[in-house]
Write a protein that holds these residues in place. Structure first.
Motif, PDB file in Angstrom:
ATOM      1  N   HIS A   1       0.816  -1.207   0.000  1.00 49.14           N
ATOM      2  CA  HIS A   1       0.000   0.000   0.000  1.00 49.14           C
ATOM      3  C   HIS A   1       0.850   1.257   0.000  1.00 49.14           C
ATOM      4  CE1 HIS A   1      -3.593   2.322   0.380  1.00 49.14           C
ATOM      5  NE2 HIS A   1      -2.971   3.072   1.254  1.00 49.14           N
ATOM      6  N   SER A   2       0.427   2.193  -0.839  1.00 49.11           N
ATOM      7  CA  SER A   2       1.067   3.504  -0.858  1.00 49.11           C
ATOM      8  C   SER A   2      -0.022   4.547  -0.730  1.00 49.11           C
ATOM      9  CB  SER A   2       1.827   3.703  -2.159  1.00 49.11           C
ATOM     10  OG  SER A   2       2.249   5.048  -2.232  1.00 49.11           O
ATOM     11  N   TYR A   3       0.267   5.611   0.052  1.00 49.71           N
ATOM     12  CA  TYR A   3      -0.710   6.691   0.190  1.00 49.71           C
ATOM     13  C   TYR A   3      -0.618   7.653  -0.996  1.00 49.71           C
ATOM     14  CZ  TYR A   3      -1.824   5.101   4.850  1.00 49.71           C
ATOM     15  OH  TYR A   3      -2.247   4.342   5.916  1.00 49.71           O
ATOM     16  N   MET A   4       0.372   7.433  -1.864  1.00 51.57           N
ATOM     17  CA  MET A   4       0.496   8.301  -3.027  1.00 51.57           C
ATOM     18  C   MET A   4      -0.247   7.678  -4.208  1.00 51.57           C
ATOM     19  SD  MET A   4       4.439   9.380  -2.794  1.00 51.57           S
ATOM     20  CE  MET A   4       5.172   9.611  -1.184  1.00 51.57           C
TER      21      MET A   4
ATOM     22  N   ASP B   1       8.117   4.994  -1.396  1.00 53.84           N
ATOM     23  CA  ASP B   1       6.798   5.617  -1.416  1.00 53.84           C
ATOM     24  C   ASP B   1       5.724   4.703  -0.829  1.00 53.84           C
ATOM     25  OD1 ASP B   1       7.938   7.765  -2.532  1.00 53.84           O
ATOM     26  OD2 ASP B   1       7.188   7.451  -4.564  1.00 53.84           O
ATOM     27  N   TYR B   2       6.110   3.483  -0.469  1.00 53.07           N
ATOM     28  CA  TYR B   2       5.126   2.531   0.042  1.00 53.07           C
ATOM     29  C   TYR B   2       5.121   2.506   1.569  1.00 53.07           C
ATOM     30  CZ  TYR B   2       3.927   0.541  -4.460  1.00 53.07           C
ATOM     31  OH  TYR B   2       3.431   0.367  -5.723  1.00 53.07           O
ATOM     32  N   ALA B   3       3.926   2.615   2.148  1.00 54.86           N
ATOM     33  CA  ALA B   3       3.804   2.507   3.605  1.00 54.86           C
ATOM     34  C   ALA B   3       3.864   1.029   4.005  1.00 54.86           C
ATOM     35  CB  ALA B   3       2.495   3.128   4.062  1.00 54.86           C
TER      36      ALA B   3
ATOM     37  N   THR C   1      -1.729   1.119   9.125  1.00 51.24           N
ATOM     38  CA  THR C   1      -2.097   0.918   7.722  1.00 51.24           C
ATOM     39  C   THR C   1      -2.561  -0.526   7.514  1.00 51.24           C
ATOM     40  OG1 THR C   1      -0.416   2.509   7.083  1.00 51.24           O
ATOM     41  CG2 THR C   1      -1.260   1.091   5.352  1.00 51.24           C
TER      42      THR C   1
ATOM     43  N   ASN D   1      -5.955  -1.103   9.107  1.00 54.45           N
ATOM     44  CA  ASN D   1      -7.046  -0.494   8.347  1.00 54.45           C
ATOM     45  C   ASN D   1      -7.330  -1.240   7.051  1.00 54.45           C
ATOM     46  OD1 ASN D   1      -7.370   1.378  10.321  1.00 54.45           O
ATOM     47  ND2 ASN D   1      -6.344   3.044   9.263  1.00 54.45           N
TER      48      ASN D   1
ATOM     49  N   LEU E   1      -9.339   1.013   4.589  1.00 51.82           N
ATOM     50  CA  LEU E   1      -8.392   1.389   3.549  1.00 51.82           C
ATOM     51  C   LEU E   1      -8.376   0.272   2.515  1.00 51.82           C
ATOM     52  CD1 LEU E   1      -6.518   3.862   3.675  1.00 51.82           C
ATOM     53  CD2 LEU E   1      -4.734   2.380   4.536  1.00 51.82           C
TER      54      LEU E   1
ATOM     55  N   SER F   1      -3.302  -0.755  -2.231  1.00 54.45           N
ATOM     56  CA  SER F   1      -2.939  -0.438  -3.614  1.00 54.45           C
ATOM     57  C   SER F   1      -2.779  -1.725  -4.415  1.00 54.45           C
ATOM     58  CB  SER F   1      -1.620   0.336  -3.669  1.00 54.45           C
ATOM     59  OG  SER F   1      -1.624   1.398  -2.761  1.00 54.45           O
TER      60      SER F   1
END
Lengths: 361, 243
Positions: free
Chosen positions: A11-14, A22-24, A50, A53, A59, A62
């Motif tokens: 998962h990425s928030y971007m 860039d990945y959480a 993360t 969720n 959530l 990605s």
């Protein structure tokens, strides 16, 4: 109740992640068995919340899929997933009574009122909330409020798992212990799958059968509290678990021994053999409680200087200087403390070897 | 003598009319502006460029001097050249706020709602933004409907700011002077003569300073009493709530 599978989750928030930074969550593949008590342990920002969720559906990941008992729920919203979540701060419907708070998730799902009443009383009984049922939820203490949050999860008979996101943060220390024990009782009584996020190692180790340690968006080790302590698979687990954390010394291999600043420290043959096939940066790791400290020179002893002694009551923590490196040793209270100079030995079965931060062998 | 002035004031039938007119006006203001303000706040964007755009747009009416507001609406509603007045007259509705008491009231209400609803909306929006995300997440997990979220989370959490909004709107609308004075001058007839306009007529127009002073004191006590009652009522709505 259900088995929860996370398949190749990232998962990425971007919107357009470019690199792995860039990945959480980097790549998580993990199964949560039905009825297990799990703790998700890691420092702030490692991706614990993360992950939680994503399991609850707040959530959408990605990449990857989430399965409940083999059923793909990746695209289902949380209310369709039969999941309950308890948050860091107690979430209450302030204007309702405790009874109505507990009944809320059932009434939203159109459950028959006699069944609502029966379930609420049952849950209130388990959580010792019966005397408060008629009271307004707003006026209660933080621990009672957190129990109501938990109760809203328990009250649903179809709940697959209960997720906890650092639920004891706002609870007084002496009540934390009590609440944790009650959680354990609930787990034993109802056999629910519990996933408990925390950055407090004591909380994780006392609560869970299985601890999942996360670091920078990855799972670095899954194991029982004892496994995490005895054989940390990653340097991070070594110093995150245990107080003080594991000692690490940069070393090179020389036959069946590790050489630290010219001192030879014997390793067991298998570890050394495995280490020889690795190319990365090698480090020797040992828990402070396994480091043996001698006041007189001994065969194979590495000379160190005693820098600091901290008496913790039931044990002493020694800070030792090995030339430019610092070591910590944990000694029993009655053990004599050498002054100025000492010699340490590394028991062969306790010394671990790490290559590029990961355990060798 | 003092006591007589109070007696004179209390038995003045024109003052009674003005008082009921004032209650009707404040009542309508609260009934329209409070729900409308909350509704606007709920519809406002939560992130992105829309946040600042909507905040600035809402703040504009609040930044205009009050007498200018009245002047703007005089021109806006003029039957011959006003954008609104001319448009509605051309549709075949004879609208003139200088001739019809009802039209004067409608114009006044539109002006007041346009001028002050943004304040309620801004306060409500601030209250909404202060609700932690976990409340919405928990509500989703509990399967709460949008109405239940509003009824049991958003509304109780906005209680504090809505109390302030209600008090401000009650006091300001009860004390209103500049806008109706500029727009209608209290007419047609006495149909929009509110307490403050009537007070100025007695004190400055007729120079009856004694009754005007007694009247002012009574006026102040009414505002104080109602503000206190509203405050108490709203404090008790969700008693024991601490966050």
């Amino acid at each position: 109740m259900a088995k929860i599978e996370m398949q190749e989750i990232a998962h990425s928030y971007m919107a357009q992640p470019k690199g792995p930074d860039d990945y959480a969550l980097k790549r998580i593949h993990h199964d949560w068995d039905d009825g297990g008590a799990y703790a998700l342990l890691g420092p702030s920002g490692c991706g614990k919340t993360t992950m939680l969720n994503i399991i609850s559906g707040l959530l959408r990941p990605s990449e990857g899929r989430v399965l409940y008992d083999g059923r793909d729920v990746t695209d289902l919203p949380p209310e369709k997933r039969n999941i309950a979540q308890v948050f860091q701060f107690p979430v209450l419907y302030d204007t309702m009574s405790v009874f109505n708070n507990l009944a809320f998730p059932l009434r939203n799902r159109g459950v028959d009122e006699t069944e609502v009443s029966r379930r609420v009383r049952e849950v209130a009984d388990i959580l010792d909330l019966t005397p408060f049922l008629k009271k307004k939820a707003a006026g209660l203490t933080a621990d009672a409020k957190q129990k109501i949050s938990l109760g809203r999860g328990l009250v649903r008979s179809d709940v697959a798992a209960i997720l906890f996101d650092e639920p004891l943060t706002v609870i007084d220390p002496h009540l934390k212990w009590h609440l944790r024990r009650q959680l354990k009782q609930v787990h034993e009584q109802l056999k629910l799958t519990l996933i408990y996020v925390t950055h407090d190692q004591i909380e994780a180790l006392t609560f869970a059968d299985q601890v999942i340690v996360m670091y920078e968006g990855e799972i670095v080790q899954v194991g029982t509290p004892q496994e995490l302590f005895e054989t940390p698979k990653h340097k991070f687990v070594g110093y995150f678990i245990g107080s003080p954390g594991m000692n690490f010394l940069p070393c090179v291999l020389e036959g069946d021994a590790a050489r630290v600043n010219g001192h030879k420290i014997p390793l067991d043959g298998e570890t050394a053999a495995a280490g020889r096939s690795k190319t990365g940066k090698l480090e020797l790791g040992i828990r402070p409680m396994y480091l043996t400290v001698h006041a007189e020179p001994v065969e194979g002893g590495v000379p160190v200087t005693v820098k600091l002694v901290q008496d913790q009551g039931s044990f002493k923590i020694l800070t030792l200087g090995l030339e430019d490196h610092v070591l910590q040793a944990r000694l029993p209270e009655e053990h004599p403390v050498p002054s100025d100079n000492a010699w340490v030995t590394f028991p062969v079965d306790r010394a671990k070897l790490y290559a590029d931060e990961r355990l060798v062998g | 003598m003092g006591a007589e002035w109070f007696k004179e004031t209390l038995t003045d039938s024109r003052l009674h009319d003005a008082l009921w007119r004032q209650f009707l006006f404040s009542g309508l203001v609260l009934l329209i502006e409070m729900p409308l303000g909350v509704g606007i706040a709920l519809l406002m964007p939560r992130k992105g460029w829309g946040v600042s755009a909507s905040l600035v747009t809402l703040a504009l009416p609040l930044l205009i001097p009050w007498n200018v507001i009245g002047t703007i609406w005089i021109i806006f509603t003029r039957p011959d050249i006003g954008l609104f007045g001319a448009a509605i007259n051309n549709l075949g509705i004879a609208f003139d706020h200088t001739a019809s008491p009802l039209h004067a009231w409608i114009t006044l209400m539109f002006m007041e709602v346009w001028h002050w609803t943004p304040l309620v909306a801004l306060l409500a929006y601030a209250g909404l933004r202060a609700i932690p995300e976990a409340y919405y997440q928990a509500a989703r997990i509990d399967g709460a409907s949008a109405w239940a979220i509003f009824r049991y989370i958003q509304l109780p959490k906005m209680r504090g700011v809505l109390t302030i909004a209600l008090l401000l709107r009650f006091m300001d609308s009860f004390l209103i002077y500049a806008e109706p004075f500029v727009l209608t001058g209290g007419g047609p007839g006495n149909s929009t003569t509110f307490l403050s306009i009537y007070l100025v007529k007695i004190a400055v127009g007729q120079f009856d300073l004694g009754p005007a002073a007694a009247f002012s004191l009574i006026y102040f006590l009414i505002v104080l009493l109602f503000s206190y009652l509203f405050f108490q009522a709203l404090q008790n709505v969700g008693k024991g709530e601490d966050r």
